[in-house]
Design a protein around this motif. Structure first.
Motif, PDB file in Angstrom:
ATOM      1  N   TYR A 255       0.832  -1.206   0.000  1.00 31.62           N
ATOM      2  CA  TYR A 255       0.000   0.000   0.000  1.00 31.62           C
ATOM      3  C   TYR A 255       0.868   1.258   0.000  1.00 31.62           C
ATOM      4  CZ  TYR A 255      -3.659  -3.287   1.431  1.00 31.62           C
ATOM      5  OH  TYR A 255      -4.528  -4.343   1.500  1.00 31.62           O
ATOM      6  N   LEU A 256       1.913   1.257   0.825  1.00 32.91           N
ATOM      7  CA  LEU A 256       2.811   2.403   0.869  1.00 32.91           C
ATOM      8  C   LEU A 256       3.549   2.569  -0.452  1.00 32.91           C
ATOM      9  CD1 LEU A 256       4.333   2.001   4.458  1.00 32.91           C
ATOM     10  CD2 LEU A 256       2.845   3.852   3.676  1.00 32.91           C
ATOM     11  N   HIS A 257       3.991   1.459  -1.013  1.00 29.50           N
ATOM     12  CA  HIS A 257       4.757   1.513  -2.264  1.00 29.50           C
ATOM     13  C   HIS A 257       3.907   2.076  -3.401  1.00 29.50           C
ATOM     14  CE1 HIS A 257       8.009   0.115  -4.990  1.00 29.50           C
ATOM     15  NE2 HIS A 257       7.011   0.013  -5.855  1.00 29.50           N
ATOM     16  N   VAL A 258       2.676   1.589  -3.521  1.00 33.57           N
ATOM     17  CA  VAL A 258       1.797   2.033  -4.608  1.00 33.57           C
ATOM     18  C   VAL A 258       1.508   3.527  -4.501  1.00 33.57           C
ATOM     19  CG1 VAL A 258      -0.548   1.846  -5.530  1.00 33.57           C
ATOM     20  CG2 VAL A 258       0.745  -0.217  -5.026  1.00 33.57           C
ATOM     21  N   SER A 259       1.183   3.996  -3.293  1.00 32.60           N
ATOM     22  CA  SER A 259       0.876   5.418  -3.123  1.00 32.60           C
ATOM     23  C   SER A 259       2.124   6.283  -3.287  1.00 32.60           C
ATOM     24  CB  SER A 259       0.230   5.662  -1.751  1.00 32.60           C
ATOM     25  OG  SER A 259       1.013   5.112  -0.709  1.00 32.60           O
ATOM     26  N   ALA A 260       3.274   5.804  -2.775  1.00 34.72           N
ATOM     27  CA  ALA A 260       4.522   6.560  -2.930  1.00 34.72           C
ATOM     28  C   ALA A 260       4.931   6.634  -4.394  1.00 34.72           C
ATOM     29  CB  ALA A 260       5.637   5.926  -2.092  1.00 34.72           C
ATOM     30  N   LYS A 261       4.723   5.543  -5.128  1.00 37.17           N
ATOM     31  CA  LYS A 261       5.083   5.528  -6.555  1.00 37.17           C
ATOM     32  C   LYS A 261       4.261   6.557  -7.326  1.00 37.17           C
ATOM     33  CE  LYS A 261       7.488   2.973  -8.281  1.00 37.17           C
ATOM     34  NZ  LYS A 261       7.268   1.688  -8.929  1.00 37.17           N
ATOM     35  N   TYR A 262       3.000   6.702  -6.954  1.00 38.60           N
ATOM     36  CA  TYR A 262       2.154   7.690  -7.632  1.00 38.60           C
ATOM     37  C   TYR A 262       2.701   9.102  -7.439  1.00 38.60           C
ATOM     38  CZ  TYR A 262      -1.766  10.752  -8.678  1.00 38.60           C
ATOM     39  OH  TYR A 262      -2.538  11.758  -9.186  1.00 38.60           O
ATOM     40  N   ILE A 263       3.026   9.454  -6.177  1.00 40.81           N
ATOM     41  CA  ILE A 263       3.556  10.793  -5.896  1.00 40.81           C
ATOM     42  C   ILE A 263       4.915  10.982  -6.568  1.00 40.81           C
ATOM     43  CG2 ILE A 263       4.356  12.344  -4.078  1.00 40.81           C
ATOM     44  CD1 ILE A 263       2.343  11.128  -2.219  1.00 40.81           C
ATOM     45  N   PHE A 264       5.743   9.952  -6.493  1.00 41.98           N
ATOM     46  CA  PHE A 264       7.095  10.008  -7.066  1.00 41.98           C
ATOM     47  C   PHE A 264       7.050  10.296  -8.568  1.00 41.98           C
ATOM     48  CE2 PHE A 264      10.582   7.552  -9.093  1.00 41.98           C
ATOM     49  CZ  PHE A 264      11.664   8.242  -8.581  1.00 41.98           C
ATOM     50  N   VAL A 265       6.196   9.586  -9.278  1.00 40.93           N
ATOM     51  CA  VAL A 265       6.074   9.787 -10.726  1.00 40.93           C
ATOM     52  C   VAL A 265       5.527  11.171 -11.036  1.00 40.93           C
ATOM     53  CG1 VAL A 265       4.892   9.005 -12.823  1.00 40.93           C
ATOM     54  CG2 VAL A 265       5.857   7.328 -11.235  1.00 40.93           C
ATOM     55  N   ARG A 266       4.571  11.639 -10.241  1.00 46.59           N
ATOM     56  CA  ARG A 266       4.002  12.972 -10.463  1.00 46.59           C
ATOM     57  C   ARG A 266       5.059  14.060 -10.271  1.00 46.59           C
ATOM     58  NH1 ARG A 266      -1.347  14.113 -10.171  1.00 46.59           N
ATOM     59  NH2 ARG A 266      -0.569  16.146 -10.898  1.00 46.59           N
ATOM     60  N   ILE A 267       5.928  13.879  -9.276  1.00 46.27           N
ATOM     61  CA  ILE A 267       6.942  14.899  -8.991  1.00 46.27           C
ATOM     62  C   ILE A 267       8.007  14.940 -10.080  1.00 46.27           C
ATOM     63  CG2 ILE A 267       8.796  15.572  -7.412  1.00 46.27           C
ATOM     64  CD1 ILE A 267       7.116  14.493  -5.118  1.00 46.27           C
ATOM     65  N   HIS A 281      16.715  11.679  -7.533  1.00 46.14           N
ATOM     66  CA  HIS A 281      15.844  10.511  -7.708  1.00 46.14           C
ATOM     67  C   HIS A 281      15.631   9.802  -6.371  1.00 46.14           C
ATOM     68  CE1 HIS A 281      14.501   6.728  -9.786  1.00 46.14           C
ATOM     69  NE2 HIS A 281      15.034   6.200  -8.710  1.00 46.14           N
ATOM     70  N   TRP A 282      16.725   9.505  -5.678  1.00 42.57           N
ATOM     71  CA  TRP A 282      16.622   8.707  -4.457  1.00 42.57           C
ATOM     72  C   TRP A 282      16.117   9.530  -3.278  1.00 42.57           C
ATOM     73  CZ3 TRP A 282      16.264   3.761  -4.234  1.00 42.57           C
ATOM     74  CH2 TRP A 282      16.805   2.990  -5.267  1.00 42.57           C
ATOM     75  N   ILE A 283      16.481  10.810  -3.210  1.00 42.05           N
ATOM     76  CA  ILE A 283      15.972  11.657  -2.124  1.00 42.05           C
ATOM     77  C   ILE A 283      14.461  11.796  -2.247  1.00 42.05           C
ATOM     78  CG2 ILE A 283      15.919  14.018  -1.232  1.00 42.05           C
ATOM     79  CD1 ILE A 283      18.916  14.191  -1.922  1.00 42.05           C
ATOM     80  N   THR A 284      13.987  11.988  -3.477  1.00 45.67           N
ATOM     81  CA  THR A 284      12.546  12.107  -3.701  1.00 45.67           C
ATOM     82  C   THR A 284      11.826  10.823  -3.354  1.00 45.67           C
ATOM     83  OG1 THR A 284      12.975  13.667  -5.502  1.00 45.67           O
ATOM     84  CG2 THR A 284      10.773  12.704  -5.392  1.00 45.67           C
ATOM     85  N   TRP A 285      12.370   9.687  -3.794  1.00 44.57           N
ATOM     86  CA  TRP A 285      11.723   8.400  -3.547  1.00 44.57           C
ATOM     87  C   TRP A 285      11.669   8.078  -2.056  1.00 44.57           C
ATOM     88  CZ3 TRP A 285       8.358   5.093  -4.738  1.00 44.57           C
ATOM     89  CH2 TRP A 285       8.393   3.783  -4.266  1.00 44.57           C
ATOM     90  N   ILE A 286      12.794   8.205  -1.363  1.00 52.40           N
ATOM     91  CA  ILE A 286      12.823   7.909   0.076  1.00 52.40           C
ATOM     92  C   ILE A 286      11.937   8.891   0.834  1.00 52.40           C
ATOM     93  CG2 ILE A 286      14.270   7.754   2.127  1.00 52.40           C
ATOM     94  CD1 ILE A 286      14.659   5.475   0.132  1.00 52.40           C
ATOM     95  N   GLY A 287      11.921  10.150   0.388  1.00 48.30           N
ATOM     96  CA  GLY A 287      11.054  11.136   1.025  1.00 48.30           C
ATOM     97  C   GLY A 287       9.587  10.766   0.901  1.00 48.30           C
ATOM     98  N   CYS A 288       9.197  10.234  -0.268  1.00 46.66           N
ATOM     99  CA  CYS A 288       7.803   9.821  -0.474  1.00 46.66           C
ATOM    100  C   CYS A 288       7.426   8.666   0.452  1.00 46.66           C
ATOM    101  CB  CYS A 288       7.589   9.410  -1.932  1.00 46.66           C
ATOM    102  SG  CYS A 288       7.614  10.779  -3.114  1.00 46.66           S
ATOM    103  N   THR A 289       8.279   7.653   0.526  1.00 52.52           N
ATOM    104  CA  THR A 289       7.944   6.482   1.342  1.00 52.52           C
ATOM    105  C   THR A 289       7.953   6.811   2.833  1.00 52.52           C
ATOM    106  OG1 THR A 289      10.269   5.765   1.286  1.00 52.52           O
ATOM    107  CG2 THR A 289       8.789   4.822  -0.357  1.00 52.52           C
TER     108      THR A 289
END
Length: 395
Positions: A255-267, A281-289
């Motif tokens: 659930y966290l991965h799916v929602s974080a992936k959505y925000i990550f791709v949008r950003i 890339h990694w700061i944004t991804w880790i920040g989302c999760t």
């Protein structure tokens, strides 16, 4: 089941399972006709523009953040069970959040795909153990162990509005995560097999819910624990939670991965950082999760009752995502049905009915859940937010 009775509950499980399957078919067919859509928010943009896309995206994120919160509650409850409440429940929930956040931070779930199979198996086996375990008891573990007691089993029940809406919303929610199926289509070897996978998935889900809930309700009545893994006594509860712990973690992770992936791709969309292993890339991804994990933790501690959090997710988020939007998508592609044959005209207005049903659930079920939560606080069922109290009744 207690609120609706065995007959009403069974009909509700079958009806909602069929409804959610049909909604999934609509989403799959809409994606085929509009191949640029990767998520349900992209679909919303097609039918309603940017504003609807943003509203849908927000609901999508909130839905899966709340789902992750329910998973965190489950993990914290399991740790309380296995340790006999050796630490404050908030600390167990915090530990669960850290583990789920770290697991969700794996960039591609395909790298840990085996975890999803292991997680599903662990949850399924644990529930099956509890289902068998409750049939071996003379009386439910949560019921008075001496003297007469009311089992609370009814074939047909007569719930009030709030209880009935909470029960219906919970059952609807249990198989309403169809909006998360969409990203899976793009990763399938043959996207045309989507319906085969859908029918297999929903048949197993609906059949299992029906059989398991009927058995547990028949033997436990109103004395069902929440979550229900604790319904067969302390020993079975420890075995069940020990087996299911991996599944509870994996579910929250997904659930966290799916929602974080959505925000990550949008950003990072239309940026080279989306596909490149750059620091951004990694700061944004880790920040989302980590950010979404923190929000899930707060929700889990503010509404620390598994059933209420699930019902609230169903009413606020999945009523629009799983009822209203699929109906709208169908109407968008089949607007000519309004002036077609009598049967086509009937189909057209039935899909307007999906939108109206979703609006009714959005208002009515949310109202019912809020009333139930207020009553739970007033009656001491929920002690307080961020409470250290044992939520597993194991100490």
């Amino acid at each position: 089941m207690y609120a609706l009775g065995s007959v009403g509950g069974s009909l509700s499980i079958i009806a909602w399972g069929a409804f959610n399957t049909y909604a999934s078919i609509i989403l799959g067919e809409f994606r085929t006709k509009h191949p640029g859509c990767h998520s349900i928010a992209d679909m919303a943009e097609v039918v309603g523009g940017t504003i609807l896309k943003e509203v849908t995206g927000f609901l999508f994120i909130v839905a899966y953040v709340l789902c992750a919160g329910a998973g965190i509650i489950g993990v914290a409850t399991g740790l309380n069970v296995l340790s006999h409440h050796a630490a404050c429940t908030v600390w167990w929930a915090f530990l669960a959040t850290i583990v789920c956040a770290l697991t969700a931070s794996v960039r591609k779930l395909e790298h840990v795909g085996w975890l999803t199979y292991a997680g599903f198996a662990s949850i399924y086996v644990a529930v099956l153990i509890v289902v068998v375990g409750v049939t071996q008891l003379d009386r439910p573990a949560a019921a008075p162990q001496e003297g007469p007691y009311d089992l609370g089993y009814h074939a047909i029940a007569n719930p009030g509005f709030a209880a009935g809406m909470v029960a219906s919303s919970t059952i609807f929610y249990s198989s309403a995560g169809t909006s998360a199926f969409l990203p899976v289509i793009s990763e399938m070897r043959n996207p045309k097999d989507y319906k085969k996978a859908l029918y297999l998935c929903m048949s197993i889900v609906t059949g299992s819910y029906l059989c398991f809930s009927l058995v547990v309700y028949r033997w436990c009545g109103k004395w069902v624990a929440s979550p229900s893994l604790g319904s067969a006594g302390q020993t079975v509860k420890m075995v069940a939670y020990g087996i299911s712990l991996l599944g509870l973690i994996v579910s929250a992770c997904i659930y966290l991965h799916v929602s974080a992936k959505y925000i990550f791709v949008r950003i990072l969309r239309n940026s080279r950082h989306l596909q490149s292993n750059t620091p951004i890339h990694w700061i944004t991804w880790i920040g989302c999760t980590l950010g979404l994990s923190s929000i899930s933790f707060i929700f889990a501690e503010a509404i620390p009752i598994f059933n209420y959090l699930n019902a609230l997710t169903g009413s606020i988020c999945f009523a629009p995502l799983g009822m209203m939007l699929p109906g709208w998508f169908w109407l968008y592609d089949h607007s000519h049905y309004r002036e077609g044959t009598h049967l086509q005209t009937l189909y057209y207005w039935l899909h307007w009915g999906m939108i109206l049903l979703g609006a009714f659930f959005l208002v009515g079920a949310t109202y019912g859940v809020v009333l139930e939560i207020n009553d739970a606080y007033a009656n001491g069922i929920i002690g307080s937010a961020f409470s250290c109290a044992d939520n597993s009744n194991s100490s």
